[in-house]
Enzyme design. Structure first.
Site, PDB file in Angstrom:
ATOM      1  N   TYR A   1      -1.695  -0.809  10.549  1.00  0.00           N
ATOM      2  CA  TYR A   1      -1.873  -1.238   9.159  1.00  0.00           C
ATOM      3  C   TYR A   1      -0.667  -0.811   8.317  1.00  0.00           C
ATOM      4  O   TYR A   1      -0.122  -1.601   7.537  1.00  0.00           O
ATOM      5  CB  TYR A   1      -3.160  -0.631   8.599  1.00  0.00           C
ATOM      6  CG  TYR A   1      -3.406  -0.878   7.138  1.00  0.00           C
ATOM      7  CD1 TYR A   1      -3.982  -2.060   6.689  1.00  0.00           C
ATOM      8  CD2 TYR A   1      -3.083   0.098   6.189  1.00  0.00           C
ATOM      9  CE1 TYR A   1      -4.224  -2.281   5.338  1.00  0.00           C
ATOM     10  CE2 TYR A   1      -3.321  -0.120   4.838  1.00  0.00           C
ATOM     11  CZ  TYR A   1      -3.888  -1.304   4.416  1.00  0.00           C
ATOM     12  OH  TYR A   1      -4.126  -1.514   3.088  1.00  0.00           O
TER      13      TYR A   1
ATOM     14  N   SER B   1       0.840  -1.195   0.000  1.00  0.00           N
ATOM     15  CA  SER B   1       0.000   0.000   0.000  1.00  0.00           C
ATOM     16  C   SER B   1       0.873   1.241   0.000  1.00  0.00           C
ATOM     17  O   SER B   1       2.033   1.208   0.426  1.00  0.00           O
ATOM     18  CB  SER B   1      -0.893   0.006   1.248  1.00  0.00           C
ATOM     19  OG  SER B   1      -1.539   1.254   1.420  1.00  0.00           O
TER      20      SER B   1
END
Length: 299
Positions: free
Chosen positions: A206, A193
């Site tokens: 995350y 990401s």
């Protein structure tokens, strides 16, 4: 020799290819379901055209029921691959719809329900895919969990452990089981990401896992390269998937994706081609790469 310029009606403006309208305020409990989203995401159901670039390949995609995973599953099937998708039992509705699209592409889907936090389940996913398809050539480590954090002092231990086990432990468990079964020409693709490079404080755990997946991808590419197994990653930016309304930030959704140079959030369909490329022989000299699909935001 002269060449005519392309007619303007053949060009698609990426800033308006998908909606730039603010997303409505909405919220779901994790992991989120597609049919409850407004607007519904585009997974390429009507737009992706396959060219049989993955003919005969056998793929396992985690988180393949919805979002990016569904877009990849549809694309892989239309490119000629056999596709297994792994998902949580609560996502059965989404998985069934994805299975219909895989079947529509002429491939028999394999649906594998269970919890990736369980090491034995991860091993079973690989074993069942290998047994059903007679091999495993493509492993897409895509499933992830995220929740908004109010600060480091407020992160609940149980949910922190879920983030770590789904986002990091499971990829290791799956790769450890799959690699001995994979032959030269196989490919492993992780989903990292932009958060792994430009982390947000409200997604601290995350973001930690996505940064770790970058290192995992590069290290595994170095290990497996001599065996002819390529390992790469796709790094999405803000993409409209069930993960977003189930993160716990309904008030932020109207601005979601508007901080990109293209001025909007991406749709899952816009990532499918990146995974197909990395899985295909067109990327035969690509390994250890992180391919950004971020709407112009830099890594």
């Amino acid at each position: 020799m002269t060449y005519d310029r392309l007619s303007n009606d053949l060009l698609i403006d990426p800033t308006t290819k998908h909606t730039t309208d603010p997303f409505p305020r909405q919220e779901q409990e994790p992991p989120g379901l597609t049919e409850r989203m407004s607007p519904l995401p585009d997974h390429g159901e009507q737009s992706y055209r396959g060219n049989r670039r993955l003919e005969g390949r056998r793929a396992l995609i985690t988180g393949g029921d919805s979002g990016i995973g569904r877009a990849v599953a549809i694309a892989f099937a239309r490119e000629g691959a056999r596709v297994a998708i792994a998902f949580l039992p609560s996502e059965q509705e989404d998985a069934d719809e994805t299975a219909e699209w895989i079947s529509d592409a002429g491939s028999d889907p394999l649906l594998l329900s269970g919890d990736l936090r369980d090491e034995s389940h991860c091993k079973e996913l690989v074993a069942r895919t290998h047994q059903a398809f007679g091999g495993l050539d493509l492993l897409v480590l895509n499933a992830a969990h995220q929740r908004e954090r109010g600060g480091i002092s407020t992160i609940p231990t149980d949910d922190f452990e879920t983030v770590m086990r789904v986002n990091l432990f499971a990829p290791v468990f799956l790769a450890r089981a799959a690699v001995p079964l994979m032959d030269a020409g196989s490919s492993i693709i992780t989903t990292t990401s932009i958060q792994g490079f430009d982390p947000s404080s409200d997604l601290v755990d995350y973001a930690m896992t996505k940064a770790a997946l970058v290192a995992f991808t590069k290290a595994l590419a170095e290990e497996l390269g001599p065996r002819g197994i390529r390992v790469n990653a796709v790094a999405p930016g803000p993409i409209w998937t069930p993960l977003i309304p189930s993160t716990g930030w309904p008030d932020k959704l109207p601005e979601f994706g508007h901080n990109t140079p293209l001025g909007r959030a991406g749709q899952p369909a816009e990532l499918a081609g990146a995974y197909v490329y990395l899985a295909s022989d067109e990327a035969s000299y690509v390994s250890g790469a992180i391919l950004p699909v971020t709407g112009g935001r830099g890594l």
